[in-house]
Design a protein around this motif. Structure first.
Motif, PDB file in Angstrom:
ATOM      1  N   SER A  73      48.179  30.267  40.593  1.00  0.00           N
ATOM      2  CA  SER A  73      48.254  31.694  40.896  1.00  0.00           C
ATOM      3  C   SER A  73      46.832  32.237  41.041  1.00  0.00           C
ATOM      4  O   SER A  73      45.863  31.595  40.636  1.00  0.00           O
ATOM      5  N   LEU A  74      46.710  33.440  41.596  1.00  0.00           N
ATOM      6  CA  LEU A  74      45.392  34.062  41.728  1.00  0.00           C
ATOM      7  C   LEU A  74      44.734  34.278  40.364  1.00  0.00           C
ATOM      8  O   LEU A  74      43.565  33.918  40.185  1.00  0.00           O
ATOM      9  N   LEU A 121      41.132  32.635  39.064  1.00  0.00           N
ATOM     10  CA  LEU A 121      40.015  33.386  38.478  1.00  0.00           C
ATOM     11  C   LEU A 121      39.604  32.795  37.132  1.00  0.00           C
ATOM     12  O   LEU A 121      38.411  32.679  36.835  1.00  0.00           O
ATOM     13  N   LEU A 122      40.576  32.415  36.329  1.00  0.00           N
ATOM     14  CA  LEU A 122      40.283  31.778  35.044  1.00  0.00           C
ATOM     15  C   LEU A 122      39.611  30.428  35.266  1.00  0.00           C
ATOM     16  O   LEU A 122      38.655  30.079  34.570  1.00  0.00           O
ATOM     17  N   ALA A 123      40.089  29.666  36.254  1.00  0.00           N
ATOM     18  CA  ALA A 123      39.461  28.376  36.586  1.00  0.00           C
ATOM     19  C   ALA A 123      38.002  28.582  36.978  1.00  0.00           C
ATOM     20  O   ALA A 123      37.128  27.792  36.608  1.00  0.00           O
ATOM     21  N   PHE A 124      37.714  29.654  37.706  1.00  0.00           N
ATOM     22  CA  PHE A 124      36.337  29.978  38.072  1.00  0.00           C
ATOM     23  C   PHE A 124      35.495  30.202  36.812  1.00  0.00           C
ATOM     24  O   PHE A 124      34.377  29.708  36.707  1.00  0.00           O
ATOM     25  N   PRO A 151      38.162  22.587  38.619  1.00  0.00           N
ATOM     26  CA  PRO A 151      38.466  22.529  40.059  1.00  0.00           C
ATOM     27  C   PRO A 151      39.464  23.606  40.477  1.00  0.00           C
ATOM     28  O   PRO A 151      40.414  23.899  39.754  1.00  0.00           O
ATOM     29  N   ARG A 152      39.208  24.191  41.665  1.00  0.00           N
ATOM     30  CA  ARG A 152      40.083  25.248  42.158  1.00  0.00           C
ATOM     31  C   ARG A 152      40.831  24.859  43.431  1.00  0.00           C
ATOM     32  O   ARG A 152      41.560  25.671  43.986  1.00  0.00           O
ATOM     33  N   VAL A 196      46.225  26.245  35.280  1.00  0.00           N
ATOM     34  CA  VAL A 196      44.839  26.645  35.494  1.00  0.00           C
ATOM     35  C   VAL A 196      44.021  25.449  35.954  1.00  0.00           C
ATOM     36  O   VAL A 196      43.195  25.558  36.855  1.00  0.00           O
ATOM     37  N   ALA A 197      44.251  24.291  35.357  1.00  0.00           N
ATOM     38  CA  ALA A 197      43.517  23.074  35.709  1.00  0.00           C
ATOM     39  C   ALA A 197      44.427  21.873  35.525  1.00  0.00           C
ATOM     40  O   ALA A 197      45.184  21.818  34.558  1.00  0.00           O
TER      41      ALA A 197
END
Length: 188
Positions: free
Chosen positions: A51-52, A56-59, A64-65, A172-173
């Protein structure tokens, strides 16, 4: 390859697991006894956050995104006090630092500090998330990520699988693959 002596300077993982360390496959034991600066190569497959808000949390975490697969380069800087893991994924580089805190592995990953307990289950090393601080704030239990982090090994390969999802945000990952342990390229 630099491998620390079994009795002089035990690795972080050996100290946490104690006698159960010997129940791990040889490849997993070998990986967690590496010391100094070591470069390993392998293969990895990554999944995109679901999800978006998860992207953002992955960033923020540096994970990896984008989904993909390809060669993996892994740099390890390990001493008896701390380890730095730098994973060069095909589309992103992710660095985390581990140290021993109160008998647990604490991993600093981007804006997060994760605390893991370790166990050996059916020949697998499992890292079980027991605590999380994000930007210095403790994560409430109801928002605690569900994490799968495990390693196994066969011959000269370390196999890994990591997946982390947060309630309401989704994945998230997530990545899995292997590292080749021999021959190991070591540098000072």
């Amino acid at each position: 390859m630099h491998e620390s002596p079994a009795t002089d300077a035990l690795s972080l993982y050996e100290r946490v697991l104690g006698a159960s360390y010997s129940q791990l496959p040889t490849a997993v034991q070998r990986f967690h006894r590496l010391a100094g600066h070591t470069v390993l190569t392998g293969w990895v497959q990554t999944q995109a956050p679901s999800s978006l808000p998860a992207r953002l949390l992955a960033f923020c975490l540096g994970t990896p995104r984008r989904a993909g697969s390809g060669p993996l380069s892994f740099e390890l800087d390990a001493s008896a006090e701390a380890e730095c893991w730098t994973r060069h994924f095909p589309t992103r580089t992710m660095t985390s630092r581990m140290r021993l805190v109160a008998g647990k592995i604490q991993e600093k990953l981007g804006a997060a500090r994760l605390t893991f307990g370790l166990s050996v289950d059916d020949g697998r090393l499992r890292m079980e998330l027991e605590g999380l601080r994000f930007m210095g704030l403790p994560c409430p239990r109801w928002l605690m990520p569900q994490v799968v982090a495990e390693e196994t090994g066969k011959d000269d390969q370390l196999h890994f699988r990591v997946a982390a999802g947060v309630p309401l945000l989704g994945t998230v990952a997530a990545y899995d693959g292997h590292l080749d342990l021999g021959p190991v390229q070591a540098s000072s």
